[in-house]
Design an enzyme around this catalytic site. Sequence first.
Site, PDB file in Angstrom:
ATOM      1  N   ASN A 238       9.217   4.542   3.206  1.00 64.75           N
ATOM      2  CA  ASN A 238       9.166   4.199   4.779  1.00 64.75           C
ATOM      3  C   ASN A 238      10.459   3.564   5.265  1.00 64.75           C
ATOM      4  O   ASN A 238      11.135   3.018   4.215  1.00 64.75           O
ATOM      5  CB  ASN A 238       8.167   2.993   4.960  1.00 64.75           C
ATOM      6  CG  ASN A 238       6.770   3.614   4.513  1.00 64.75           C
ATOM      7  OD1 ASN A 238       6.343   3.899   3.492  1.00 64.75           O
ATOM      8  ND2 ASN A 238       6.025   3.827   5.772  1.00 64.75           N
TER       9      ASN A 238
ATOM     10  N   ARG B 262       0.763  -1.013   0.053  1.00 66.75           N
ATOM     11  CA  ARG B 262      -0.013  -0.006  -0.066  1.00 66.75           C
ATOM     12  C   ARG B 262       0.901   1.288  -0.199  1.00 66.75           C
ATOM     13  O   ARG B 262       1.128   1.863  -0.994  1.00 66.75           O
ATOM     14  CB  ARG B 262      -0.858  -0.242   1.310  1.00 66.75           C
ATOM     15  CG  ARG B 262      -2.116   0.728   1.062  1.00 66.75           C
ATOM     16  CD  ARG B 262      -1.780   2.527   1.665  1.00 66.75           C
ATOM     17  NE  ARG B 262      -1.250   2.292   2.827  1.00 66.75           N
ATOM     18  CZ  ARG B 262      -0.580   3.615   3.331  1.00 66.75           C
ATOM     19  NH1 ARG B 262      -0.798   4.766   2.579  1.00 66.75           N
ATOM     20  NH2 ARG B 262      -0.087   3.655   4.814  1.00 66.75           N
ATOM     21  N   ASP B 263       1.273   1.488   1.288  1.00 64.35           N
ATOM     22  CA  ASP B 263       2.364   2.737   1.366  1.00 64.35           C
ATOM     23  C   ASP B 263       3.433   2.798   0.232  1.00 64.35           C
ATOM     24  O   ASP B 263       3.780   3.785  -0.476  1.00 64.35           O
ATOM     25  CB  ASP B 263       2.839   2.857   2.569  1.00 64.35           C
ATOM     26  CG  ASP B 263       2.971   4.224   3.042  1.00 64.35           C
ATOM     27  OD1 ASP B 263       2.788   5.319   2.226  1.00 64.35           O
ATOM     28  OD2 ASP B 263       3.461   4.622   4.394  1.00 64.35           O
TER      29      ASP B 263
ATOM     30  N   CYS C 172       4.523   9.512   0.064  1.00 61.65           N
ATOM     31  CA  CYS C 172       3.226   9.747   0.194  1.00 61.65           C
ATOM     32  C   CYS C 172       2.651  10.777  -1.041  1.00 61.65           C
ATOM     33  O   CYS C 172       3.247  11.710  -1.210  1.00 61.65           O
ATOM     34  CB  CYS C 172       2.562  10.385   1.410  1.00 61.65           C
ATOM     35  SG  CYS C 172       0.909  10.980   1.574  1.00 61.65           S
TER      36      CYS C 172
END
Length: 305
Positions: free
Chosen positions: A249, A15-16, A240
């Site tokens: 991340n 996801r991220d 993001c």
Amino acid sequence: MAFPKQIRLVDVAPRDGLQNEPEAIDTDTKLELIDRLADAGLRHIEAASFVSPKWVPQMADHREVMTGLKRRPGITYSALTPNLKGLEAALECGVEEVAVFGAASEAFSHKNINCSIAESLERFAPVLERAQQAGIRVRGYVSCVLGCPYEGEIAPAKVAEVAKALFEMGCFEVSLGDTIGTGTPLKAKRMLEAVARDVPMDKLAAHFHDTYGQALANLYAVLEEGIAVIDSSVAGLGGCPYAKGAAGNVASEDVVYLLNGLGIDSGVDLDKLAATGDWITQAIGRPNRSKAGVATATKLSDTSG
Ligand code: HMG
Ligand code: MG
């Protein structure tokens, strides 16, 4: 404070990690990534995001990802759901855990989910209610806990206020996001101390990005405070879409290497994880941002060749 004996790692790469990629990534690659992470020992994988495809095109195949998963027992495959529409779609796909995502910065909240912090909390309330009816857990995110791309400094008290609201609303856990990776260890500690006055430490998670190379140092600092849930992304993938310049991340391989060195159990096999990081970065043509991942994968190929 002694370090926790065990850490729960949440890999957010599907996801991220992938939400910000400029090129389309096919669903099969996402599904293989999720399965490889499970095979490496990850027990919690953030698999998809039920957001508007106009806002985040990379997550447009959320239904296909969520229904195409090779589910393994004991593994939680979660998804982001910013509103009831997202939750209903996720429920139709058999999701067993979702996450709502707010922010400690008004400006970021508007850019990311098109509403104020107060409005976002109003929007989350029915999501929590409906999820409760359906018997599924809801995680809460707070973004910009150590800085905002639009507002700069963020007061720890503001982070605590939003985290408390999410927890009191029924989120089983609140993940604290250094969305743009500007935090440093002392700042991270102070922010966490403020939040932990309102939300129990064992209901908090650290979600740090590595823009300034501080993520591991920040994690060490919050581990000392008692954090026992860490979000990370294999190969350090990510960023993001509404936080320009946000690097990935913290890399899962780097976190596992750190935890191994501290004698903290994460249940993850570093060799398999490093091979996964090596594979996904080649598959999508991205650099592998994990130093421990690259070193481990290189050693593996040296000894096997
Ligand atoms: P909006 O435009 O205010 O909402 O967006 P709306 O209700 O007016 O709907 C507009 C359109 O979106 C409509 O379609 C809706 O049907 C559709 P149209 O009529 O124009 O064709 N829509 C949806 N479609 C699919 N799924 C949905 C959905 N909801 C509405 N759930 C909204 C509000 C929240 C939807 C929008 O702003 C959005 O999707 N934002 C996503 C932002 C995002 O995903 N950001 C990245 C994740 S957050 C992050 O990365 C930070 C984190 O990692 C922590 C950290 O790092 O700190 C979590
Ligand atoms: Mg993030």
